[in-house]
Design an enzyme around this catalytic site. Structure first.
Site, short mmCIF file in Angstrom:
data_model
loop_
_atom_site.label_atom_id
_atom_site.label_comp_id
_atom_site.label_asym_id
_atom_site.label_seq_id
_atom_site.Cartn_x
_atom_site.Cartn_y
_atom_site.Cartn_z
N LYS A 47 25.80 -5.01 -2.67
CA LYS A 47 27.35 -4.81 -2.74
C LYS A 47 27.91 -3.85 -1.82
O LYS A 47 29.14 -3.59 -1.89
CB LYS A 47 27.46 -4.10 -4.32
N HIS B 137 5.90 5.53 11.30
CA HIS B 137 5.17 5.83 10.06
C HIS B 137 4.17 6.82 10.12
O HIS B 137 2.98 6.51 10.01
CB HIS B 137 4.40 4.29 9.91
N ARG C 269 11.61 3.90 3.06
CA ARG C 269 11.50 3.03 4.01
C ARG C 269 12.75 2.03 4.30
O ARG C 269 13.20 1.60 3.23
CB ARG C 269 10.12 2.16 3.57
N ARG D 274 0.72 -1.37 0.01
CA ARG D 274 0.13 0.04 -0.21
C ARG D 274 0.60 1.21 -0.07
O ARG D 274 0.56 2.29 -0.78
CB ARG D 274 -0.95 -0.10 1.16
N THR D 275 1.83 1.29 0.82
CA THR D 275 2.54 2.53 0.99
C THR D 275 3.26 2.99 -0.27
O THR D 275 3.06 4.06 -0.77
CB THR D 275 3.40 2.43 1.81
C1 NCD Z 1 2.43 -1.03 8.04
C2 NCD Z 1 3.85 -0.94 8.37
O1 NCD Z 1 4.63 -1.23 7.18
O2 NCD Z 1 4.44 -0.68 9.29
N1 NCD Z 1 1.74 -1.14 6.80
C3 NCD Z 1 1.58 0.09 6.05
O3 NCD Z 1 2.65 0.58 5.65
N2 NCD Z 1 0.34 -0.03 5.66
C4 NCD Z 1 1.96 -2.27 9.14
C5 NCD Z 1 2.60 -3.39 9.23
O4 NCD Z 1 3.26 -3.64 8.58
O5 NCD Z 1 2.13 -4.33 10.06
#
Ligand code: NCD
Length: 295
Positions: free
Chosen positions: A77, A126, A98, A48-49
Site C-alpha cells: 500500500k 547476514h 530481513r 531457518r532464520t
Molecule cells: C541464506 C540467506 O538468506 O542469505 N539463508 C539463510 O538465512 N540460512 C542463504 C541463501 O539464501 O542462499
C-alpha cells in the site's frame, strides 16, 4: 550489544559461543524473558532464520509476532520501511528484520523504539548466520585458529559469505575462495583464489577441497543477479565422486537452502554438517536475544 552488522570482536564471539553452548546443553527459560515480545519482519523469503529466531524466543519463555511476507503487507500500500519499523517496534521489545536493501537494519534502527537484529540486508550482510557458522566450526574443531577454509559459490551476491569473512578476520585462518568468474568476491579480505575464479595457474577448487578443514558452500543467488544474467554459469559442487577426497575430519557447511552445489548423495556422509549447522542457529539465536536484551 547490537547486531546490525558483523563487526564483532573475538571477545564478543567467545561470550556468544559460551551462552549458545549452555543453551544447547539445557534450553531454559531466562528470567525476565517471559514478558518479552520478539517481532520478525521479513521482506524476503526465509525458513531457518525466521523460524529459529521465533523458536528461540519461545524457548526462552517469551512470545512472537510476525510479518513473514512484509513485501506484500503494508509495503504493497506504499508504506516505507521506516514507517513499518516505527509501528512494529512499538508493539515489540526486539525486532528481527530481513530486507533486500543493503544497510536496511542500520536505517531501521534509526526509526525503531527497540533493538533491531539484522537477519539479512540484500547481498551485504547476514551477521547472525555467520555467528552460527563460526559456532558450528568451533564446536567441531574446538578451535578456529589454524584452520584452512574453502568458500565456494556465488561470492558476489551471497551475504552469508561477506559476514563470515568479516568474522574470520578475528582469527588466524587460511581462506580459499572459489566462484564463477562472473560472481567473484568484491572486498578487501585476505584470501587465496581458486582457478575457477581467476583461471590457471591457480589450483582448482577440486584440489583445494582435498586440503581444507571446512568447505563452506553457497547457492547461486539468482534472484539478485543483474537483469539479463539468467543462465547459471558452471560452478563447483560436492558430490559422491569428490566428497571422500576430503580430509577425514573435514566438514561441509552450507547456510541453506542448497541447490545442486551439494548433491543429496553427500547428506549421509559424516562430513555433512549443514543440518546440524541449522540446528545450532536455534542456540546461537537464544544467546543473541538474551544478550541484545541484556537479560
Ligand atoms: C541464506 C540467506 O538468506 O542469505 N539463508 C539463510 O538465512 N540460512 C542463504 C541463501 O539464501 O542462499
Amino acid at each position: 550489544m547490537q547486531i546490525l552488522d558483523s563487526h564483532l570482536n573475538r571477545d564478543h564471539l567467545e561470550v556468544i559461543f559460551k551462552e549458545a553452548a549452555a543453551f544447547e546443553k539445557s534450553p531454559y527459560i531466562v528470567t525476565g524473558a517471559q514478558r518479552i515480545i520478539l517481532a520478525t519482519v521479513f521482506y524476503e523469503p526465509s525458513t531457518r532464520t525466521r523460524l529459529s529466531f521465533e523458536a528461540a524466543m519461545l524457548r526462552l519463555g517469551g512470545n512472537t509476532i510476525s510479518i513473514p511476507d512484509a513485501k506484500h503487507c503494508s509495503a504493497e500500500k506504499g508504506e516505507t520501511l521506516e514507517d513499518t519499523v516505527r509501528t512494529v517496534s512499538q508493539y515489540s521489545d526486539i525486532l528481527v528484520l530481513r530486507h533486500s536493501l543493503p544497510g536496511a537494519a542500520k536505517l531501521a534502527q534509526e526509526f525503531s523504539e527497540c533493538p533491531i537484529i539484522n537477519a539479512g540486508d540484500g547481498s551485504k550482510e547476514h551477521p547472525t548466520q555467520a555467528i552460527l557458522d563460526l559456532f558450528t566450526i568451533q564446536k567441531h574443531f574446538k578451535k578456529i585458529d589454524g584452520l584452512k577454509i574453502l568458500i565456494s559459490g556465488d561470492l558476489m551476491f551471497g551475504r552469508t559469505v561477506h559476514s563470515l569473512l568479516n568474522l574470520l578476520e578475528n582469527y588466524e585462518v587460511e581462506i580459499w575462495v572459489d566462484s564463477p568468474k562472473e560472481l567473484k568476491l568484491r572486498g578487501n579480505w585476505t584470501i587465496h583464489e581458486c582457478a575457477t575464479t581467476v583461471g590457471s595457474p591457480h589450483p582448482p577448487a577440486a584440489e583445494i577441497l582435498k586440503q581444507v578443514d571446512v568447505a563452506y558452500m553457497t547457492r547461486m543467488q539468482k534472484e539478485r543477479w543483474p537483469v539479463g544474467m539468467t543462465q547459471k554459469p558452471p560452478y563447483f559442487s560436492i558430490n559422491k565422486n569428490n566428497v571422500d577426497t576430503m580430509k577425514e575430519d573435514a566438514i561441509i557447511m552450507h547456510p541453506l537452502p542448497r541447490n545442486d552445489e551439494i548433491n543429496i548423495s553427500v547428506d549421509k556422509n559424516k562430513r555433512a554438517k549443514y543440518f546440524e549447522q541449522a540446528k545450532n542457529g536455534l542456540y546461537v539465536r537464544m544467546a543473541l536475544i538474551k544478550m541484545v536484551l541484556g537479560l
